[in-house]
Design an enzyme around this catalytic site. Structure first.
Site, short mmCIF file in Angstrom:
data_model
loop_
_atom_site.label_atom_id
_atom_site.label_comp_id
_atom_site.label_asym_id
_atom_site.label_seq_id
_atom_site.Cartn_x
_atom_site.Cartn_y
_atom_site.Cartn_z
N CYS A 90 36.29 -4.75 -49.69
CA CYS A 90 35.87 -3.61 -50.54
C CYS A 90 37.05 -2.86 -51.15
CB CYS A 90 34.98 -2.66 -49.76
SG CYS A 90 33.56 -3.50 -49.03
N HIS B 34 35.05 3.87 -53.43
CA HIS B 34 34.20 2.72 -53.14
C HIS B 34 32.80 3.24 -52.79
CE1 HIS B 34 32.48 -0.77 -51.45
NE2 HIS B 34 32.65 -0.42 -50.19
N ASN C 98 26.08 -1.13 -51.98
CA ASN C 98 27.50 -1.40 -51.80
C ASN C 98 27.79 -2.79 -52.37
OD1 ASN C 98 30.01 -2.15 -50.80
ND2 ASN C 98 29.64 -1.35 -48.73
O1 UT7 Z 1 31.99 -1.50 -47.55
C1 UT7 Z 1 32.85 -1.29 -46.48
C2 UT7 Z 1 32.67 0.03 -45.96
N1 UT7 Z 1 31.42 0.15 -45.26
C3 UT7 Z 1 30.98 1.33 -44.95
O2 UT7 Z 1 31.60 2.28 -45.32
C4 UT7 Z 1 29.76 1.47 -44.07
C5 UT7 Z 1 30.05 2.52 -43.05
N2 UT7 Z 1 28.96 2.81 -42.15
C6 UT7 Z 1 27.83 3.42 -42.58
O3 UT7 Z 1 27.66 3.66 -43.76
C7 UT7 Z 1 26.81 3.85 -41.54
O4 UT7 Z 1 27.37 3.74 -40.26
C8 UT7 Z 1 25.48 3.05 -41.58
C9 UT7 Z 1 24.76 3.38 -42.86
C10 UT7 Z 1 25.79 1.56 -41.53
C11 UT7 Z 1 24.61 3.46 -40.41
O5 UT7 Z 1 24.37 4.85 -40.41
P1 UT7 Z 1 24.52 5.68 -39.06
O6 UT7 Z 1 24.18 7.07 -39.38
O7 UT7 Z 1 25.90 5.39 -38.52
O8 UT7 Z 1 23.37 5.07 -38.20
P2 UT7 Z 1 23.48 4.42 -36.74
O9 UT7 Z 1 24.18 3.11 -36.82
O10 UT7 Z 1 24.02 5.44 -35.81
O11 UT7 Z 1 21.96 4.17 -36.41
C12 UT7 Z 1 21.06 5.26 -36.19
C13 UT7 Z 1 19.71 4.71 -35.80
C14 UT7 Z 1 19.76 3.66 -34.72
O12 UT7 Z 1 18.63 3.83 -33.89
P3 UT7 Z 1 18.76 4.58 -32.47
O13 UT7 Z 1 19.75 3.80 -31.69
O14 UT7 Z 1 19.22 5.95 -32.80
O15 UT7 Z 1 17.37 4.51 -31.97
C15 UT7 Z 1 19.65 2.35 -35.47
O16 UT7 Z 1 19.09 1.32 -34.68
O17 UT7 Z 1 19.12 4.06 -36.94
C16 UT7 Z 1 18.71 2.74 -36.58
N3 UT7 Z 1 18.84 1.90 -37.75
C17 UT7 Z 1 17.85 1.75 -38.66
N4 UT7 Z 1 16.61 2.26 -38.73
C18 UT7 Z 1 15.86 1.94 -39.82
C19 UT7 Z 1 19.90 1.16 -38.16
N5 UT7 Z 1 19.63 0.54 -39.32
C20 UT7 Z 1 18.38 0.90 -39.65
C21 UT7 Z 1 17.54 0.60 -40.76
N6 UT7 Z 1 16.29 1.14 -40.79
N7 UT7 Z 1 17.93 -0.21 -41.78
#
Ligand code: UT7
Length: 325
Positions: free
Chosen positions: A119, A252, A282
């Site tokens: 990226c 990005h 993305n």
């Molecule tokens: O391109 C390179 C750079 N990439 C990035 O910059 C990505 C960086 N990371 C992010 O943008 C975020 O970490 C994500 C968008 C990937 C995830 O967001 P988050 O706020 O960090 O969520 P999380 O991983 O802490 O997940 C929160 C909850 C979890 O459930 P529990 O454990 O709280 O019950 C996940 O299992 O959301 C759940 N979850 C979903 N629920 C519905 C994860 N993905 C999904 C989904 N739909 N698609």
């Protein structure tokens, strides 16, 4: 020595198939994967992304973006004497997507190569092109970010497959007497390879390992917020500028929360932040030139504006380019 390189044209291309969060959620539900429009918007800001048809490669998307950039620069393909394509989803293992694109543009002879910095690829590629122009190796370069990330998504992993899309963005970068690229700052730290990778590889006619994207989203999120601020500040210092000189921030486009967080750390009002993540998702190396082109074509970003581009991604890689458009 050529004093400066400057962007003289921008272009972009999105494959026609637009997939909304609701459509994607319905498709995933058929596979027993639960997600929702609300979750995706709340956590990322993404409303939709574009997916290329199976026969379309990164070089096809790059070709359309390149044509638009050439047109806006008032250049013909035959004027181009360097092509750099930033991509992590090339058409082939080799040769480069840049070589394939060169032939599709109907030109031959100039140096062409791909840059693989995921990226951060576009800010890497722009920095390399700037250096090659300043040393006199090239005078009129095509610098492109092009991706078909849909090919490497694991549609059984809801934590990643809702985030990415396909597309391409391009600029024509030319030798100039007027300042264009003002400064850049590139970094990498390979100890973080495992937090964002496609760990498969080709060996003996087979794919070994998993050829699908794996990401520890939270680890990437934390690193991204920190390094984006550092890269922006280092680039401003190299250019002898301050945050107040930035007219537009084009980071990005991965997650609206990371983008807004970076703008706040740089004390920039959110009106100066260019956002396309809601419509593109993305698109990895394509996201910055796609956003730049949209901002230019909409009339937001104008000639002589000072623009900060910032990339962050797998490697771990990160960097920024400050430019006067
Ligand atoms: O391109 C390179 C750079 N990439 C990035 O910059 C990505 C960086 N990371 C992010 O943008 C975020 O970490 C994500 C968008 C990937 C995830 O967001 P988050 O706020 O960090 O969520 P999380 O991983 O802490 O997940 C929160 C909850 C979890 O459930 P529990 O454990 O709280 O019950 C996940 O299992 O959301 C759940 N979850 C979903 N629920 C519905 C994860 N993905 C999904 C989904 N739909 N698609």
């Amino acid at each position: 020595m050529i004093p400066f390189s400057r962007i003289t044209g921008t272009g972009s291309f999105l494959p026609p198939r637009r997939v909304t969060n609701d459509e994607l959620a319905a498709d995933l539900a058929l596979r027993g994967i639960e997600t929702s429009d609300q979750w995706i918007i709340d956590r990322t800001g993404i409303h939709a992304r574009h997916f290329a048809e199976p026969h379309i490669g990164a070089s096809d998307l790059a070709l359309e973006a390149a044509k638009h950039a050439l047109e806006s620069a008032g250049r013909k393909a035959s004027d181009i004497d360097l092509i750099i394509v930033a991509t992590s989803t090339p058409d082939m293992v080799f040769p480069s997507s840049a070589a394939i694109l060169q032939h599709k543009l109907g030109i031959a002879g100039c140096p062409v190569f791909d840059v693989q910095a995921v990226c951060s690829g576009f800010v890497y590629a722009l920095t390399v092109a700037d250096a090659l122009i300043k040393t006199g190796t090239a005078r009129c370069a095509l610098v492109i970010g092009a991706e078909v990330f849909s090919r490497i998504l694991d549609f059984t992993d809801r934590t990643t497959c809702v985030l990415f899309g396909d597309g391409a963005g391009a600029v024509v970068l030319e030798a100039s007497d007027q300042p264009g690229i003002l400064a850049s700052d590139l970094h990498a730290d390979g100890k973080h390879v495992g937090i964002l990778c496609v760990p498969g590889h080709v060996s003996g006619g087979k794919v070994l390992g998993t050829p699908l994207l794996h990401m520890d989203g939270q680890a990437v999120f934390k690193l991204a917020v920190r390094v984006l601020e550092d890269a922006a500040r280092a680039t401003l210092a190299k250019a002898g500028k301050t945050e107040a000189d930035i007219d537009w921030l084009i980071p990005h486009q991965a997650n609206i929360r990371i983008m807004e967080g970076t703008a706040k750390k740089l004390k920039l009002p959110l009106e100066k932040l260019i956002v396309t993540v809601h419509e593109h998702g993305n698109t990895s190396a394509a996201s910055i030139p796609l956003a730049l082109d949209e901002a230019v074509r909409s009339g937001k970003v104008k000639k002589n504006d000072t623009v900060m581009l910032e990339g962050v991604g797998g490697g771990f890689t990160w960097g920024a380019v400050l430019l006067s458009l």
